[in-house]
Design an enzyme around this catalytic site. Structure first.
Site, short mmCIF file in Angstrom:
data_model
loop_
_atom_site.label_atom_id
_atom_site.label_comp_id
_atom_site.label_asym_id
_atom_site.label_seq_id
_atom_site.Cartn_x
_atom_site.Cartn_y
_atom_site.Cartn_z
CG HIS A 85 0.09 0.82 2.33
ND1 HIS A 85 -0.02 1.60 2.74
CD2 HIS A 85 0.28 -0.37 3.63
CE1 HIS A 85 0.14 2.28 3.82
NE2 HIS A 85 0.60 0.71 4.43
CB CYS A 86 1.26 3.92 -2.15
SG CYS A 86 0.42 4.60 -2.75
CD GLN A 87 -0.77 9.50 2.08
OE1 GLN A 87 0.10 8.86 2.27
NE2 GLN A 87 -1.52 10.10 2.55
CE1 TYR A 89 -1.83 5.47 8.31
CE2 TYR A 89 -1.56 7.72 7.28
CZ TYR A 89 -1.88 6.69 8.29
OH TYR A 89 -1.57 7.32 10.09
#
Length: 119
Positions: free
Chosen positions: A81-83, A110
Site C-alpha cells: 500500500h501507499c498513500q 493510508y
C-alpha cells in the site's frame, strides 16, 4: 479499466487480515518521511524504489533488514500500500514480475485507512 479483485483488497479485507493472519506482510511503499507521519500498525516500510531489490534479497537478509519473514512466492500474505493506491499498484506489479503471483494492493492506501480509523 477496473482492476480485478484478485489484485486489490479493501479496507475491510485488510482489517480481517491484520487481525487473523499472523503471516501477513503489509508493505508500505511510501517514503520514510510519509511513514513517520503515520502508518498502518504492523506494516513494514519498503520505499517503492527499493521494492525490487528488497524482494530479491535472500530470506535471511530480508528478515534481518525488515523484521518480517519473507513471503513465499505463492503466498497470499503479501499486500502493498501507499498513500492513495498508485505506488502500491506499481509495487504489486513489480512483485508479481518477480514471481509473487498473489501479491495484492490495498488500493485505498493510508489516506483511506486514516480516515476510517479516525471516524
Amino acid at each position: 479499466c477496473a482492476k480485478s479483485d484478485k489484485d486489490n483488497i479493501s479496507y475491510e479485507d485488510l482489517q480481517v487480515l491484520l487481525k487473523e493472519n499472523q503471516n501477513l506482510v503489509l508493505v508500505d511503499v511510501r517514503s520514510k518521511g510519509e511513514v513517520d507521519n503515520g502508518h498502518i500498525p504492523g506494516s513494514i516500510n519498503i520505499p517503492l524504489d527499493t521494492v525490487e531489490s528488497a524482494f530479491k534479497l535472500p530470506p535471511e537478509d530480508f528478515k534481518s533488514k525488515y523484521g518480517k519473514t519473507k513471503p513465499e512466492k505463492d503466498s497470499q500474505d503479501l499486500v502493498f500500500h501507499c498513500q492513495m493506491g498508485r505506488r502500491g499498484e506499481t509495487a504489486t506489479k513489480q512483485a508479481r514480475q518477480l514471481g509473487y503471483s498473489k501479491a495484492r494492493n490495498y488500493a485505498g492506501g493510508y489516506m483511506e485507512w486514516s480516515k476510517k480509523q479516525n471516524k
